[in-house]
Design a protein around this motif. Structure first.
Motif, PDB file in Angstrom:
ATOM      1  N   ALA A  55       0.826  -1.210   0.000  1.00  0.00           N
ATOM      2  CA  ALA A  55       0.000   0.000   0.000  1.00  0.00           C
ATOM      3  C   ALA A  55       0.860   1.261   0.000  1.00  0.00           C
ATOM      4  CB  ALA A  55      -0.932   0.004   1.211  1.00  0.00           C
ATOM      5  N   SER A  56       0.416   2.263  -0.721  1.00  0.00           N
ATOM      6  CA  SER A  56       1.159   3.526  -0.767  1.00  0.00           C
ATOM      7  C   SER A  56       1.156   4.225   0.592  1.00  0.00           C
ATOM      8  CB  SER A  56       0.581   4.450  -1.839  1.00  0.00           C
ATOM      9  OG  SER A  56      -0.773   4.720  -1.566  1.00  0.00           O
ATOM     10  N   ASN A  57       0.114   3.987   1.386  1.00  0.00           N
ATOM     11  CA  ASN A  57       0.048   4.573   2.739  1.00  0.00           C
ATOM     12  C   ASN A  57       0.303   3.481   3.779  1.00  0.00           C
ATOM     13  OD1 ASN A  57      -2.352   3.258   2.187  1.00  0.00           O
ATOM     14  ND2 ASN A  57      -3.626   4.720   3.265  1.00  0.00           N
ATOM     15  N   PHE A  58       1.429   2.775   3.624  1.00  0.00           N
ATOM     16  CA  PHE A  58       1.797   1.655   4.500  1.00  0.00           C
ATOM     17  C   PHE A  58       1.731   2.060   5.968  1.00  0.00           C
ATOM     18  CE2 PHE A  58       5.086  -0.690   6.870  1.00  0.00           C
ATOM     19  CZ  PHE A  58       4.608  -1.971   6.702  1.00  0.00           C
ATOM     20  N   ASP A  59       1.060   1.219   6.757  1.00  0.00           N
ATOM     21  CA  ASP A  59       0.930   1.448   8.203  1.00  0.00           C
ATOM     22  C   ASP A  59       1.492   0.217   8.916  1.00  0.00           C
ATOM     23  OD1 ASP A  59      -0.047   1.456  10.884  1.00  0.00           O
ATOM     24  OD2 ASP A  59      -1.670   2.797  10.294  1.00  0.00           O
TER      25      ASP A  59
END
Length: 78
Positions: A55-59
């Motif tokens: 994911a581009s917004n890796f959490d």
């Protein structure tokens, strides 16, 4: 030394690749391949883990939580 179970999906064979790595080591040891039809739930969990990691917004918190889910499903499988 603790082992970290690692998961990957082989899209060519529709299998989960399970490996482990000693904590603090770069060495990866193959454990087994699991066919999707043998554990569809684990396959879908590892697929979700893969999608989270890409994911581009890796959490990292979500990744670690999903990794724990994969670990629990795998432990129940084996």
């Amino acid at each position: 030394m603790n082992q970290n179970i690692l998961f990957a999906i082989d899209k060519n064979t529709d299998e989960i690749i399970v490996s482990d790595s000693p904590k603090g080591s770069n060495k990866i040891n193959f454990i087994e391949r699991i066919k999707r039809q043998d554990n569809d739930l684990l396959y879908l969990a590892v697929l979700a883990l893969t999608n989270i990691s890409n994911a581009s917004n890796f959490d990292v918190t979500i990744f670690k939580a999903m990794d724990k889910v994969c670990q629990m499903i795998y432990n129940k499988h084996s």
